[in-house]
Design a protein around this motif. Structure first.
Motif, PDB file in Angstrom:
ATOM      1  N   SER A 135      52.228  44.742  44.585  1.00 52.58           N
ATOM      2  CA  SER A 135      51.117  44.332  45.462  1.00 52.58           C
ATOM      3  C   SER A 135      49.764  44.725  44.863  1.00 52.58           C
ATOM      4  CB  SER A 135      51.285  44.914  46.863  1.00 52.58           C
ATOM      5  OG  SER A 135      51.174  46.302  46.840  1.00 52.58           O
ATOM      6  N   LYS A 185      49.083  42.186  42.118  1.00 52.33           N
ATOM      7  CA  LYS A 185      48.730  40.878  42.681  1.00 52.33           C
ATOM      8  C   LYS A 185      47.288  40.869  43.181  1.00 52.33           C
ATOM      9  CE  LYS A 185      53.285  39.202  43.947  1.00 52.33           C
ATOM     10  NZ  LYS A 185      54.254  38.966  45.014  1.00 52.33           N
ATOM     11  N   LEU A 186      46.878  41.960  43.808  1.00 55.21           N
ATOM     12  CA  LEU A 186      45.504  42.061  44.283  1.00 55.21           C
ATOM     13  C   LEU A 186      44.520  42.035  43.119  1.00 55.21           C
ATOM     14  CD1 LEU A 186      43.681  42.472  46.774  1.00 55.21           C
ATOM     15  CD2 LEU A 186      43.940  44.934  46.419  1.00 55.21           C
ATOM     16  N   LYS A 190      45.065  40.757  40.105  1.00 57.78           N
ATOM     17  CA  LYS A 190      45.139  39.431  39.474  1.00 57.78           C
ATOM     18  C   LYS A 190      44.381  38.400  40.305  1.00 57.78           C
ATOM     19  CE  LYS A 190      46.897  36.739  36.283  1.00 57.78           C
ATOM     20  NZ  LYS A 190      46.661  36.901  34.865  1.00 57.78           N
ATOM     21  N   LYS A 191      44.496  38.514  41.628  1.00 57.48           N
ATOM     22  CA  LYS A 191      43.770  37.597  42.518  1.00 57.48           C
ATOM     23  C   LYS A 191      42.271  37.717  42.279  1.00 57.48           C
ATOM     24  CE  LYS A 191      43.160  36.627  47.435  1.00 57.48           C
ATOM     25  NZ  LYS A 191      43.490  37.080  48.787  1.00 57.48           N
ATOM     26  N   ASN A 192      41.799  38.947  42.117  1.00 55.06           N
ATOM     27  CA  ASN A 192      40.383  39.164  41.850  1.00 55.06           C
ATOM     28  C   ASN A 192      39.992  38.599  40.493  1.00 55.06           C
ATOM     29  OD1 ASN A 192      37.955  40.444  40.823  1.00 55.06           O
ATOM     30  ND2 ASN A 192      38.072  41.770  42.603  1.00 55.06           N
ATOM     31  N   ARG A 212      41.248  36.013  38.969  1.00 58.03           N
ATOM     32  CA  ARG A 212      41.342  34.555  38.900  1.00 58.03           C
ATOM     33  C   ARG A 212      40.065  33.861  39.347  1.00 58.03           C
ATOM     34  NH1 ARG A 212      47.415  33.627  41.032  1.00 58.03           N
ATOM     35  NH2 ARG A 212      48.433  34.072  39.056  1.00 58.03           N
ATOM     36  N   VAL A 213      39.239  34.574  40.068  1.00 56.78           N
ATOM     37  CA  VAL A 213      37.975  33.990  40.512  1.00 56.78           C
ATOM     38  C   VAL A 213      37.112  33.731  39.289  1.00 56.78           C
ATOM     39  CG1 VAL A 213      35.943  34.399  41.947  1.00 56.78           C
ATOM     40  CG2 VAL A 213      38.160  35.270  42.662  1.00 56.78           C
ATOM     41  N   PHE A 263      34.387  36.639  38.510  1.00 56.61           N
ATOM     42  CA  PHE A 263      34.926  37.831  39.165  1.00 56.61           C
ATOM     43  C   PHE A 263      34.099  39.061  38.841  1.00 56.61           C
ATOM     44  CE2 PHE A 263      36.893  38.303  35.074  1.00 56.61           C
ATOM     45  CZ  PHE A 263      37.146  39.647  34.923  1.00 56.61           C
ATOM     46  N   TRP A 291      46.372  44.410  32.558  1.00 56.88           N
ATOM     47  CA  TRP A 291      47.220  43.844  33.602  1.00 56.88           C
ATOM     48  C   TRP A 291      48.593  43.487  33.035  1.00 56.88           C
ATOM     49  CZ3 TRP A 291      50.034  39.545  34.788  1.00 56.88           C
ATOM     50  CH2 TRP A 291      50.408  39.397  36.125  1.00 56.88           C
TER      51      TRP A 291
END
Length: 193
Positions: free
Chosen positions: A37, A40-41, A43-45, A47-48, A51, A135
């Motif tokens: 988790s 994932k958090l 990686k989500k950041n 992908r913007v 960022f 990452w």
């Protein structure tokens, strides 16, 4: 139609005490889920399109620090000299425990080394490519951790819940026993407990 009373079924059965196996498995699975988790958090950041490098860096540092702390706690639990670990175990239990202990020890050293290399000073910042490489390294740790989250000798069968309609089974759900396992330690409790 049931009003205040709900149907309930209790099935009594006896099994050998293998809580030490299931608690260890739950601990490793919870640690794996936590790292997953966190990654994932992060990686989500990342992908913007535009960022925030500082935020992504903080998320990665947090993920690595949490991971290292969890690994250290897991290594203490798996230590062969741990008096709270039950003495009634098989040779396979001992070998699996030694393997997991060695793997956690190696992961601790690598994670600490990775933290030291990438974040030598508190105020140091790294670029996007370095963050992505970091990452990837953490994701490799996750993959390695997943390889030791297998319990080779679980004597407790899974729980299967059937949904019946007109005396026909229309659906079922299979719940692994370790997910329902209670432990005094929240870190070693099953996800559904």
């Amino acid at each position: 139609p049931w009003m205040d009373t709900k149907p309930c079924v209790a099935v009594e059965s006896s099994w050998e005490d293998c809580s030490y196996r299931l608690e260890t498995l739950n601990f490793l699975l919870n640690m794996t889920d936590q790292l997953d988790s966190d990654l994932k958090l992060a990686k989500k950041n990342m992908r913007v399109r535009e960022f925030n490098v500082e935020l992504a860096q903080d998320l990665m540092v947090k993920a690595l620090v949490n991971f290292t702390e969890n690994l250290t706690e897991g290594r203490k639990w798996l230590d062969l000299n741990n008096p709270s670990f039950p003495s009634m175990h098989t040779r396979l239990d001992t070998l699996v425990r030694e393997f997991r202990f060695q793997e956690l020890s190696q992961l601790i050293e690598e994670a600490k080394h990775l933290l030291k290399d990438h974040f030598a000073t508190i105020n140091s910042t790294i670029n996007r490519d370095e963050l992505l490489n970091l990452w990837e390294d953490c994701h490799d740790y996750l993959s390695r951790l997943k390889t030791i989250t297998v319990e080779p000798q679980n004597p407790i069968p899974d729980v299967i819940i059937w949904m019946l309609s007109d005396k026909k089974r229309v659906a079922y759900c299979r719940i692994p026993a370790h997910r329902l396992m209670f432990s005094e330690s929240p870190a070693r409790r099953g996800k559904m407990c």
